[in-house]
Design an enzyme around this catalytic site. Structure first.
Site, PDB file in Angstrom:
ATOM      1  N   CYS A 148       0.824  -1.212   0.000  1.00  0.00           N
ATOM      2  CA  CYS A 148       0.000   0.000   0.000  1.00  0.00           C
ATOM      3  C   CYS A 148       0.855   1.258   0.000  1.00  0.00           C
ATOM      4  CB  CYS A 148      -0.899   0.059   1.228  1.00  0.00           C
ATOM      5  SG  CYS A 148      -1.271  -1.532   1.942  1.00  0.00           S
TER       6      CYS A 148
ATOM      7  N   TYR B  64     -16.091  16.249  20.667  1.00  0.00           N
ATOM      8  CA  TYR B  64     -16.357  17.588  20.166  1.00  0.00           C
ATOM      9  C   TYR B  64     -15.504  18.625  20.874  1.00  0.00           C
ATOM     10  CZ  TYR B  64     -18.192  22.248  19.976  1.00  0.00           C
ATOM     11  OH  TYR B  64     -18.274  23.605  19.850  1.00  0.00           O
TER      12      TYR B  64
END
Lengths: 453, 453
Positions: free
Chosen positions: A41, A427
């Site tokens: 990869c 968050y």
């Protein structure tokens, strides 16, 4: 005995060695290439220059394997499996010498090979696959011979195609991508692929859709000089095959082992080849269960190959492991464009008889007011009636791709989009809007499921 | 009627308005500050200068609310709730005029207030909270008055403390953080907090642990000039309270509404205040169910406040919604250091009677060979015997924090660490090592669970 010395095969060998010492278990691995245990990869980034040295892609050399009593024999190709005799025939690619070697337990990790469109000239010098380190080295040598400012044509616009487009752009080539399909990245729905197309345009990569290759024209010296489609001819100093891969299962097929519709070996949950007590298979040469559709698929990815290897090694070594399947997660990038998907596309859902709704939303990687908040588009599929999550596709900039992991876990857990709206995701303004883009999509999907009835 | 005009309150108002028009539902909201509907979480970045204008933090102005027939009255403080009479007493903070206003349905979204250590001088001018936009404006005015090159002392080393340390550093102040506890970020286990401490040292932020504040010394003009601990006195041009917050539930307490052990309002799953048919509550003034420990906690975060508001608005408007609870996810950063946690810390697990194993691993944000692969440390807790995931903490650089989302979803789904090792997370070299750091931790946790028996 391991056939194929890259991710799945050598992970299996290493893991088995952790369970059983050299006195209890002899391990021989055959690899036809020059290298084993490398990151295939990583090849596009080596070709593109972000990774400076080939050696950086090699996780463990043959010598390092031998130190752990794993006899990795490179440049040695297995040419036949004798199931009844419990032995394989191998050929030393340097000397040509052949020999039969017996096994008690066999691990097939023969990988995949680039799909070469069956057109004239496709095997000419100057046409490069990028599946192995040997392939990558040949391409880099080819690029050096041309020098900067050359013209490159990439055949295919899937992950490998777009990653190679970036690599060739980084090397100073003018890049044209010939895409047989409607939009690049056919692992996405076409509406999301269109976003990739637009972004590639912006990067100066010419992408031609509906451009099936009809031939490779060669020059006087026999080298590729242009790629032809039905409509045009594209001059090329190098041609790169980014057409995807298919399971390398010629040996298995000849031996009569069970193959699926994509040509990959079929295994059970312990990665044992179905019906064979003494044979395991893993990596790019097998088909895997798609947990969302319930169908077998061919998903050639290093991360699965490594997991397969771990499972096989544990089972071969007397431990226990299973590979339950995949949900079809994949992430990629072209320069600063990030592309991700997991689960089913619209056509996948339809194919297995699922009725679904789709929603697409625009959001940002960070709070809108935070510097460098980057836009992203999230498409979500949910089953009608049940509201079960079926798939997510994301195209955006920094911070877009890995958000797909949330959906991958939710798919694995069989969550509904309604349940997803309550997910307690991280968050703070530098990391996400107050509603994470995945949650924004889930909320809209809830409405769509309700509206569809 | 809404009391408190920020995230939870105004989300509730907006969502209710989507369900019912002005003819069906009258909406009045009281807010004692100058602003409503703003991102309190963005204040550190506004103070730090990454966000240029206060207006960028305001999602919707009072005028915009009024256009949608939501009567948001700023600078109007509710001073009493008369439950029996179904009315509230409010005071116009400009004119001082008081009036009673009746309600049919009441939404309490009174938020939280900074914890002020009860020591002499803590209320002196020059000591700043950072909970509201008004607070942020006052601090910015204070910083301007001092100019660059001043000395700032931050009291507290939780999220707000470390974010404010970054902000003050960005403004050119020499920053000292006084931390009462063993290590900064007590929302992490101390071993992970130590990594934060080390990184803060590297940034030039002086962090003093075990430094409980005993007083604020004031100058001749009454302004704060130094912060004292038992051991030392720290000169300060500005003092910022980063000591965390507690629910602002004085009104609710006076009205006899049910409060939990942390002083937050207790609600049911629909965010209705327990035992009250006509009252809802959400945001920083409520306690929420921690789905991992089964206990109520106080988790003041804008993302929860927004979800609460949506749920309340739907229910008030005649729709339906629930908030099932949290798993305790939080992300933060100090300059380029990223900090994340979800689930239980060691002490949380012990407190609810869970036996657990912990593992800690080092990995990278990208494949090791990929440029700018950044280190990260992942700590994982799993229950003994069952192997159920209990918590994850991550400290690292770019790409570290949002990885915690994978664990947040896994916690929500009640996954074991064994199941997590098979998760199909996005892999490509620019985005992850072939085994994502979370999976590396899960694999090690599987071994630890097995070894612990």
């Amino acid at each position: 005995m391991v056939v194929g010395g890259d991710a799945a095969g050598m992970s299996a060998a290493s893991q088995a060695r952790r369970f059983k010492g050299p006195d209890e278990l002899e391990i021989v691995a055959f690899e036809r290439g020059h290298f084993g245990s490398y990151s295939a990869c990583g090849i596009p980034y080596w070709v593109g220059g972000q990774v400076g040295e080939r050696a950086e892609l090699i996780a463990r050399t043959p010598a390092e394997h031998r130190e752990r009593a794993i006899d990795l024999r490179t440049r040695t190709e297995v040419t036949e499996i004798d199931l009844a005799g419990g032995r394989v025939l191998s050929r030393d690619l340097e000397s040509g010498a052949e020999e039969w070697t017996g096994y008690d337990k066999l691990v097939l990790a023969t990988g995949a090979r680039p799909v070469r469109p069956p057109v004239p000239g496709i095997d000419a010098p100057g046409v490069y696959g990028v599946q192995t380190l040997d392939d990558g080295q040949a391409l880099l040598d080819g690029l050096s011979a041309v020098g900067g400012g050359g013209r490159a044509v990439v055949v295919g616009a899937g992950y490998i195609g777009v990653e190679m487009a970036e690599a060739l752009l980084n090397r100073g080539f003018a890049v044209t991508v010939l895409n047989r399909g409607e939009q690049p990245m056919s692992t996405l729905d076409p509406d999301m692929g269109r976003l990739v197309h637009t972004a590639m345009d912006g990067l100066g990569i010419v992408t031609v859709n509906g451009a099936g290759v009809t031939g490779v024209r060669t020059g006087a010296d026999g080298r590729a000089v242009a790629v032809a489609t039905r409509d045009a001819e594209y001059p090329a100093d190098v041609v790169v095959l980014g057409t995807g891969v298919e399971p390398e299962t010629g040996l298995a097929r000849a031996a009569g082992l069970p193959l699926g519709v994509y040509g990959g070996l079929l295994t059970d949950l312990s990665m044992r080849v179905r019906g064979r007590e003494e044979i395991w298979a893993g990596g790019d040469c097998v088909e895997v269960l798609d947990l969302v559709s319930g169908r077998e698929r061919h998903v050639p990815l290093g991360t699965h190959a490594n997991k397969h290897g771990q499972v096989i090694g544990a089972n071969v070594g007397g431990g226990y492991g299973t590979f339950p399947g995949v949900v079809g997660t994949a992430v990629s990038k072209v320069c600063d464009l990030e592309i991700a998907r997991t689960g089913l596309r619209e056509r996948d859902a339809a194919e297995v008889g699922l009725r679904y709704v789709t929603v697409t939303i625009e959001s940002t990687s960070r709070a809108g007011y935070y510097p460098s908040a980057a836009p992203m588009t999230v498409k979500m599929l949910a089953e009608r009636r049940t509201g079960r999550l079926l798939g997510v596709q994301i195209v955006g900039r920094e911070g877009a791709a890995k958000r797909v992991d949330v959906a991958a876990v939710a798919l694995t857990a069989g969550m509904t989009v309604e349940a997803m709206t309550a997910l307690d995701l991280g968050y703070a303004p530098p990391f996400s809007p107050v509603w994470d883009p995945v949650l924004v999509a889930a909320r809209k999907a809830v409405s769509a499921v309700r509206a569809a009835g």
